[in-house]
Design an enzyme around this catalytic site. Structure first.
Site, PDB file in Angstrom:
ATOM      1  N   ASP A  61       0.869  -1.223   0.029  1.00  0.00           N
ATOM      2  CA  ASP A  61       0.061   0.030  -0.018  1.00  0.00           C
ATOM      3  C   ASP A  61       0.935   1.112  -0.058  1.00  0.00           C
ATOM      4  O   ASP A  61       1.661   1.560   1.035  1.00  0.00           O
ATOM      5  CB  ASP A  61      -0.815   0.156   1.170  1.00  0.00           C
ATOM      6  N   TYR A 156      -3.720  16.533  -8.940  1.00  0.00           N
ATOM      7  CA  TYR A 156      -2.943  15.883  -9.718  1.00  0.00           C
ATOM      8  C   TYR A 156      -1.765  16.534 -10.259  1.00  0.00           C
ATOM      9  O   TYR A 156      -0.714  15.968 -10.385  1.00  0.00           O
ATOM     10  CB  TYR A 156      -3.883  15.178 -10.648  1.00  0.00           C
TER      11      TYR A 156
END
Length: 253
Positions: A61, A156
């Protein structure tokens, strides 16, 4: 590349660009540690690579520092060294107006797209500087967004601009240890992340319209990563842009 087996870690190796890069790296002789959250998808990548090269799926993760540390520990325990890290895993926030983007959404993108590559690169530095033969290569997945944003993409786009800074700084800091750091900026590769470019009305344009956009086979990106990875350590691709030829990036409108 030499006849000595090279070891690579690819994050986000279960789909899209990560899968394409993993297969391309196997093709040129790397053993690839396939890292990602979904073990079943990593195993699919491994199966696709059967007969091409060796790989090891490792569930990890990228938002969990302990999980990242375990990934690198597993790699060293299994193979004793690390020659290549491809910081590929990434995500975007929902395309909402800037003022409606929540702090939690912002932080999720920063954690995955910026903090995770920072932590992975630190681990790679520690391994590469002390191994024999010394050194290695790190490739960061940037984006066309590192040059020009799309509407409603503040999180982003900000992280991808930051990745360019991380690439330059780590390239400089890695020189002392024979660590070469570069970046590949990708535009419109055909992956699940870009399906919205060809589905429904398409994607929002700067002029407020929506349209479908051309995409390219993700294999082209994988092959580019393999080219960068296959260079001797006295040569480096600092930045490479691989994009769909007809995407609306170069020019106005």
């Amino acid at each position: 590349m030499s006849d000595t087996k090279k070891i690579a870690i690819v994050t986000g190796a279960g789909t899209g660009v990560g899968r394409a890069a993993s297969l391309a790296l196997m093709q040129i002789g790397f053993t690839v540690v396939l890292a990602g959250r979904r073990l079943a998808l990593l195993q699919e990548t491994q199966k696709l690579g059967e007969g091409i090269g060796d790989s090891l799926p490792v569930q990890a993760d990228m938002t969990d520092p302990a999980s990242i540390a375990a990934l690198f520990d597993k790699t060293v325990a299994s193979y004793g060294r690390l020659d290549l890290l491809f910081n590929n895993a990434g995500m975007g926030a929902p395309p909402v107006p800037f003022e409606e983007l929540s702090l939690a959404q912002w932080q999720a993108v920063v954690d995955t797209n910026l903090t995770a590559p920072f932590l992975c690169t630190q681990h790679a530095f520690r391994i590469m500087k002390d191994q024999s033969p010394r050194g290695g290569r790190i490739i960061n997945n940037g984006s066309i967004s590192a040059h020009a944003p799309r509407p409603f993409s503040a999180a982003y786009t900000s992280t991808k601009h930051a990745i360019s800074g991380l690439t330059k700084a780590c390239n400089l800091d890695g020189r002392a240890y024979d660590i070469a750091v570069g970046q590949i900026d990708i535009g419109n590769a055909a992956t699940p992340m870009t399906d919205r470019m060809v589905d429904g009305p398409g994607v929002l344009q700067p002029d407020g319209s929506t349209r479908h956009e051309p995409r390219m086979d993700a294999k082209a990106v994988g092959d580019a990563v393999a080219y960068m990875a296959g260079l001797p350590l006295d040569a480096n691709v600092l930045f490479m842009t691989v994009m769909a030829t007809k995407m609306p990036f170069v020019g106005r409108g």
